[in-house]
Design an enzyme around this catalytic site. Structure first.
Site, PDB file in Angstrom:
ATOM      1  CB  CYS A  19     -16.805  15.934 -53.046  1.00 19.85           C
ATOM      2  SG  CYS A  19     -15.154  15.687 -52.359  1.00 19.85           S
ATOM      3  NE  ARG A  48     -21.334   9.920 -56.547  1.00 18.07           N
ATOM      4  CZ  ARG A  48     -20.892   9.515 -57.461  1.00 18.07           C
ATOM      5  NH1 ARG A  48     -19.256   8.748 -57.666  1.00 18.07           N
ATOM      6  NH2 ARG A  48     -21.132   8.846 -58.829  1.00 18.07           N
ATOM      7  CD1 TRP A  54     -15.453  11.656 -49.444  1.00 16.65           C
ATOM      8  CD2 TRP A  54     -15.231  12.070 -46.754  1.00 16.65           C
ATOM      9  NE1 TRP A  54     -16.116  10.871 -48.739  1.00 16.65           N
ATOM     10  CE2 TRP A  54     -16.013  10.628 -47.541  1.00 16.65           C
ATOM     11  CE3 TRP A  54     -14.740  12.820 -45.506  1.00 16.65           C
ATOM     12  CZ2 TRP A  54     -16.652   9.675 -46.748  1.00 16.65           C
ATOM     13  CZ3 TRP A  54     -15.494  11.586 -44.947  1.00 16.65           C
ATOM     14  CH2 TRP A  54     -16.263  10.381 -45.625  1.00 16.65           C
ATOM     15  CG  ASN A 107     -15.598  16.529 -57.026  1.00 14.11           C
ATOM     16  OD1 ASN A 107     -15.899  17.169 -55.550  1.00 14.11           O
ATOM     17  ND2 ASN A 107     -16.803  16.343 -57.173  1.00 14.11           N
ATOM     18  N   GLY A 108     -11.539  16.878 -56.712  1.00 16.87           N
ATOM     19  CA  GLY A 108      -9.850  16.488 -57.182  1.00 16.87           C
ATOM     20  C   GLY A 108      -9.103  17.445 -56.014  1.00 16.87           C
ATOM     21  CD  GLU A 149      -6.834  -8.732 -54.292  1.00 16.38           C
ATOM     22  OE1 GLU A 149      -7.922  -8.017 -55.007  1.00 16.38           O
ATOM     23  OE2 GLU A 149      -6.386  -9.334 -53.596  1.00 16.38           O
ATOM     24  CE  LYS A 187     -10.226  -9.205 -56.370  1.00 11.71           C
ATOM     25  NZ  LYS A 187      -9.705  -8.984 -55.217  1.00 11.71           N
ATOM     26  CD  GLU A 210     -13.030 -12.239 -54.870  1.00  9.62           C
ATOM     27  OE1 GLU A 210     -13.243 -11.969 -53.724  1.00  9.62           O
ATOM     28  OE2 GLU A 210     -12.197 -11.367 -55.439  1.00  9.62           O
ATOM     29  CG  HIS A 213      11.233 -24.848 -53.598  1.00 12.63           C
ATOM     30  ND1 HIS A 213      12.553 -25.691 -52.943  1.00 12.63           N
ATOM     31  CD2 HIS A 213      11.401 -24.018 -53.783  1.00 12.63           C
ATOM     32  CE1 HIS A 213      13.810 -25.093 -52.288  1.00 12.63           C
ATOM     33  NE2 HIS A 213      13.523 -23.189 -53.217  1.00 12.63           N
ATOM     34  CE  LYS A 237     -18.211  -4.923 -51.555  1.00 12.66           C
ATOM     35  NZ  LYS A 237     -16.272  -5.332 -52.502  1.00 12.66           N
TER      36      LYS A 237
END
Length: 620
Positions: free
Chosen positions: A2, A27, A75, A101-102, A486, A490, A493, A509, A615
């Site tokens: 925020c 944001r 938010w 914030n938080g 993943e 990373k 990529e 295997h 992206k």
């Protein structure tokens, strides 16, 4: 994240604060507000739901002026995105306002204490308790605002960047930080407070960054820094030389690095407003799917591509474990080309960071044509996926600039565990106590990510050791297998190193043939000692590590803190905090992202824009 902006000086306050909030709009937010103290010493607050233009229209209709003040874009956290719940929040007297914030983890306990002491609350937010606590600790005559704030932070747990002002102690703004960022700007007889540099960069390039456990007292005479024990801090301001793009990077070398470090916030913001720690319930609002329909679903299909497919695969484990409903995971690029069977009462979950991924959109349309209800998980409000879904869980990770997804992935995992919890609750597969316990653990995940991020130097050194290798193997079992996939993605990529993720149980295997002294094998070997199945998987993974060592492979192990058994086998160990089996993936991926990042930097690669990748894949 925020937006927070505060100002004390000679310039017109309201337009300056509004302009600063606009510079933080990227944001994301769902309401906004401003509080100023006028020349008569009177506090005035104006708030509005929706975009900043709604707040501006309110101020245009009824002009607002002040000599200093604070503003906020929010938010929804605890409480819905209404004008009432928008910041700034007041105390009972109306003399103190706070923006924040938080998340205050013990806000319910504190709220009950304050109510017992006679305080009356008017919002659903956790932020409001901060104003009431400052009021409580300001009751003694002569108490300064900073003294009251220091007493307040002593009783709160959680993560917060808070900024406050009080007409009881005028001509002063106080800011405190534990987690989310706060920056203090120094101008010519004027001073600024903000949650990030872009908000104030057009006014000053001399700034202090508050550290965790630090407080700033801002007056027209200057800035005083101290820690939460009231020990004074002397610090030279930093001169910011960044251009606007660098300002958005927040001082990080690459967007990807910045976005890795934004993950605690991304997870928090994905949770905010969707859970009740008091009841253990999950709320999925704005759905064109009724609770009865959720209850009646007999199967779930998840469609996604790339990194989102890996989160989908982890989501399969979450949903089947908690909600006891069968789940299939499909690549968006394959789904519609095989005339998929979508049975009656099937929920299709479509996952896309951008909401514009062509393959996922095509698969979503195919599923909808066959009569399925579509639940979207997406990071971009108003994207095509969200417009065509029956309901959406937004990840609220904020703009993700780096091509290799990081914070969007952890946001997706968070959205998926919320989905699993919600399905389990409406289907009667999870007791309130069990749901509440898991939810409590979920709220602790962001702070645990922060402890992992503190190991960056160690991971950078590990990257220095490994970056010349040309092949990597990543292994995991159960829900940890998608994280192995993943982690491998990373690395390939952004570093252009060949890397492959594999189920650890499949080593015999085929992959065993690849192991020699030149092959780093990254093994996810975490454990949940409260879960017998997790411990069984762990012991079998330890056996896989021994197989790698017997063939002279280089073992890099991601383990639960305090694990001595894995440490005796592995060449290199990275510890992460303890977590329940279903939540551990959100922690496990963070060191793998950081390792890939630092290997790529060592190899001189374009981390944010790797070759041949975009992206958002908006064409097939």
């Amino acid at each position: 994240m925020c937006g927070i902006v505060g100002y004390i000086g000679s310039k017109p306050v309201v337009p300056l604060i509004l302009d600063g909030l606009k510079r933080l709009e990227y944001r994301g937010y769902d309401s906004a507000g401003i509080a100023v103290v006028d020349r008569n010493g009177k506090l005035q607050v104006r708030r509005a739901s929706g975009k900043l233009r709604n707040l501006e229209e309110s101020i245009r209709a009824t002009p607002l002026e002040g000599v200093y003040g604070i503003g906020h874009t929010r938010w929804a956290t605890h409480g819905r995105p209404t004008e009432e719940n928008a910041h700034p929040h007041r105390d009972c007297s109306g003399e103190i306002v706070v923006v924040h914030n938080g998340i205050i983890e013990n806000y319910l306990e504190l709220k009950h204490q304050l109510i017992a002491e006679g305080h009356t609350f008017v919002t659903e937010t956790d932020t409001e308790i901060i104003a009431h606590l400052i009021e409580k600790f300001s009751e003694a005559k002569g108490t300064t605002l900073e003294e009251a704030v220091l007493k307040t932070v002593k009783v709160m747990t959680g993560a917060y960047a808070l900024v406050t002002l009080s007409t009881r102690d005028p001509q002063k703004i106080v800011a405190a930080r534990l987690g989310p960022p706060i920056v203090v700007g120094l101008g010519e007889n004027e001073y600024f407070v903000a949650s990030d540099i872009p908000a104030i960069l057009q006014h000053t390039r001399e700034v202090f960054f508050l550290g965790d456990g630090e407080l700033a007292v801002v007056t027209q005479q200057g800035v005083q820094l101290m820690d939460f024990e009231r020990r004074g801090i002397t610090r030279k301001p930093q001169h910011i030389t960044w251009d606007p793009i660098m300002a958005e990077k927040g001082g990080y070398k690459h967007f990807m690095q910045k976005e890795i470090f934004e993950q605690p916030r991304a997870v928090r913001d994905t949770l905010l407003g969707r859970i009740s720690q008091e009841t253990g319930k999950v709320f999925l609002d704005e759905m064109q799917i009724s609770e009865q329909e959720f209850k009646n679903f007999e199967a779930v299909k998840i469609i996604a591509c790339g990194t989102s497919w890996h989160s989908a695969l982890a989501g399969k484990f979450m949903i089947e474990k908690l909600a006891q409903i069968p789940v299939e995971v499909d690549y968006g690029s394959e789904f519609r080309y095989r005339d998929p069977i979508v049975a009656k009462n099937t929920l299709v979950i479509a996952i896309s960071q951008s909401g514009e991924t062509a393959d996922t959109l095509a698969a979503q349309r195919e599923a909808r044509q066959k009569g399925a209800k579509i639940l979207g998980i997406c990071n971009v409000v108003g994207s095509m996926l969200t417009r065509e879904a029956n309901g959406t869980i937004y990840t609220h990770a904020g703009p993700e600039i780096g091509v290799a997804s990081t914070k969007a992935f952890t946001g997706q995992l968070t959205a998926l565990i919320l989905t699993a919890l919600y399905l389990a609750q409406v289907r009667g597969k999870l007791t309130p106590a069990a749901g509440q316990a898991l939810m409590q653990e979920l709220t602790r995940i962001p702070s645990k990510i922060e402890t992992i991020l503190q190991q960056e130097t160690k991971l950078e050194e590990l990257a220095r050791i490994l970056f010349r290798h040309t092949d990597f193997l990543y292994l995991g079992r159960g829900i940890h297998y998608p994280i192995a996939l993943e982690g491998a993605l990373k690395l390939k990529e952004i570093s252009y190193i060949h890397a492959e993720g594999y189920p650890a149980g499949e080593m015999k295997h085929g992959p065993n043939a690849l192991i020699d002294e030149n092959l780093p094998v990254v093994v996810i070997a975490t454990r949940d000692e409260s879960d017998p199945a997790s411990m069984t998987r762990y012991e079998k993974t330890i056996s896989n590590m021994q197989e790698v060592k017997a063939r002279d492979g280089i073992v890099v192990a991601i383990v639960t803190e305090g694990d001595k058994q894995a440490r005796e086998i592995a060449n290199y160990v990275v510890e992460i905090p303890t977590a329940p089996e279903l939540l551990a993936p959100i922690l496990e991926i963070v060191p793998l992202q950081m390792l890939a990042y630092h290997i790529a930097v060592r190899r001189g690669c374009d981390v944010d824009q790797p070759r041949n990748l975009a992206k958002s894949v908006t064409v097939e």
